[in-house]
Structure formats: structure tokens, C-alpha cells
Write a protein that holds these residues in place. Structure first.
Motif: not given
Length: 241
Positions: A49-50, A189, A182, A200, A52, A186, A196-197
Motif C-alpha cells: 500500500q505504501e 489510496l 497507516y 490487505h 502504491q 489508507l 491495492d491488493n
């Protein structure tokens, strides 16, 4: 401004650049680095995520940064799907580096497919072959290496600065998200609709190889699912001091 010449110049350069970068948002800071080091700035993404978020910084702002990833040969299918989705969203190819075939074949021949479960030494050997050696090839010729590290991710990363000298790879490492939470990741994103995946949302906060990653339980450390069977610093060696 002096380029990378020796340890003293590197230290002075980091001291000069750090306050400049801290005064800018990450996209502006990356743009500054690409002007100071044209053609020498690279970003390694593991599709987390970071990473991305940083990929979005780079591609949405058309920054001249070479983006690459490492394919260990043991990734989740969802990671490959995300790689394709990212390529489609931004219309950019992400360079992919693979392990040396002969070294992988020799490892499997000598120790089998799952040797990493039996000792920390075996696991580090596998990580070296599948990740660290390809990384060194990918970083060849670079002077600035952008990473998605955050201080919250592990004790080993808690004191990492935004800019540091990477002695092992002989270049400067820039950690633009080192002070991000974190939740900030989020929010970003969602705001920019960055892919993202899906793992997660199934408890896989830190995602590596499929054989070495499990979902975490509520309250567990974000990296508890990496190499869960061993007591270690939960690092593969890519970002060790």
C-alpha cells in the motif's frame, strides 16, 4: 551541489538535502531529486500500500523516475493481478527483475523448495537469492533509491531518517513516507483511487512471498505475518542497516 564522491561528501549532501525535502510534500521532493540527479533516481515497489502511494506520486505527476519491482517467483497471484492493474491505470510498465535461474536451481536441488522454514540462515539465503541479488542489479547506476518504508512498520525502521546513506548499495535512500501513519496511507489510496491488493482486507497487511506471509490477528503487529515461524527482526535484508 556536490555529487556522490566519498563518505564525507555524502554526509554533507544528506545534511544539505534533508531540510529541503522535509519542507516539501513527497511529490515535490521527488521532483527536486530528479532535477538534482537526472536519470539517477529509482523507485523499488513491492506493490504494498505504501509503494502504491509512491507509484501514484510518480506517475500522476509524470516524474522521471525509473520504477521497478522484484519477482521472487513465489508471489501471490493477487500481487501479479495488482501489477497488471497498476500498469493499466497509469499506462506505464514497471520493470521486473527476476532471480538468477542457476542460483535458484542450485538452492532447490541442494535444500528443496521449502528450506526457508528450517532455519533463519536458510531463509536469509533464499531472500538473498530471490530478492537481494536482483535488487543490486536493479540499483546499478542509481544515486537515489526511493522506498516505501514507514517508521511504524517495525522496530528496525522506527529511527530511520527521511534521507540516509545506504552503505551496502552505495547510494542515498529516500524514505518519503517514513513519518506517515497507516491511516494516512489508507486515506490517500481512497482519495486518489489507487489500486491495492485485496489481500490487505483479509488481514494481510505486509505482503511478501505467498509461502512466507500469513494474515495477522487483531492486535498483532503489522509485520507479524512475515516469517511468522521464526523469532527475528522480520526483515529480508533489503533494508538492513
Amino acid at each position: 551541489m556536490e555529487k556522490l564522491v566519498d563518505g564525507m561528501n555524502n554526509e554533507a549532501l544528506i545534511q544539505e538535502l534533508t531540510p529541503q525535502l522535509e519542507a516539501l510534500n513527497p511529490a515535490e521532493a521527488i521532483e527536486l531529486l530528479t532535477r538534482q540527479f537526472p536519470g539517477k533516481v529509482v523507485f523499488s515497489t513491492s506493490l504494498g500500500q505504501e509503494d502504491q502511494v509512491i507509484t501514484d506520486f510518480i506517475y500522476r505527476n509524470n516524474l522521471p523516475v525509473r520504477v521497478f519491482t522484484l519477482d521472487t517467483g513465489r508471489l501471490f497471484q493477487q500481487t501479479y493481478d495488482l501489477l497488471d492493474a497498476t500498469r493499466a491505470k497509469y499506462n506505464h510498465s514497471i520493470e521486473t527483475y527476476f532471480p538468477n535461474t542457476q542460483r535458484v536451481e542450485a538452492l532447490v536441488q541442494e535444500k528443496g523448495f521449502n528450506s526457508f522454514y528450517y532455519s533463519v540462515e536458510n531463509r536469509k539465503e533464499c531472500c538473498f537469492i530471490r530478492k537481494i541479488e536482483p535488487l543490486k542489479r536493479a540499483l546499478a547506476g542509481a544515486e537515489i533509491w526511493i522506498t516505501g518504508l514507514r517508521a511504524e512498520q517495525s522496530e528496525n525502521r522506527a529511527d530511520m531518517p527521511i534521507l540516509e546513506w545506504d552503505k551496502g548499495n552505495q547510494l542515498i535512500k529516500y524514505n518519503p513516507l517514513i513519518h506517515w501513519t497507516y491511516d494516512e496511507v489508507l486515506v490517500y489510496l481512497e482519495k486518489y483511487r489507487v489500486p491495492d491488493n485485496p489481500l490487505h482486507r483479509q488481514g494481510f497487511i505486509s505482503i511478501g512471498c505467498a509461502c512466507c506471509t500469513r494474515a495477522i490477528e487483531p492486535g498483532e503487529h503489522p509485520r507479524a505475518g512475515r516469517w511468522w515461524w521464526e523469532e527475528s527482526k522480520k526483515e529480508c535484508g533489503l533494508h538492513s542497516a
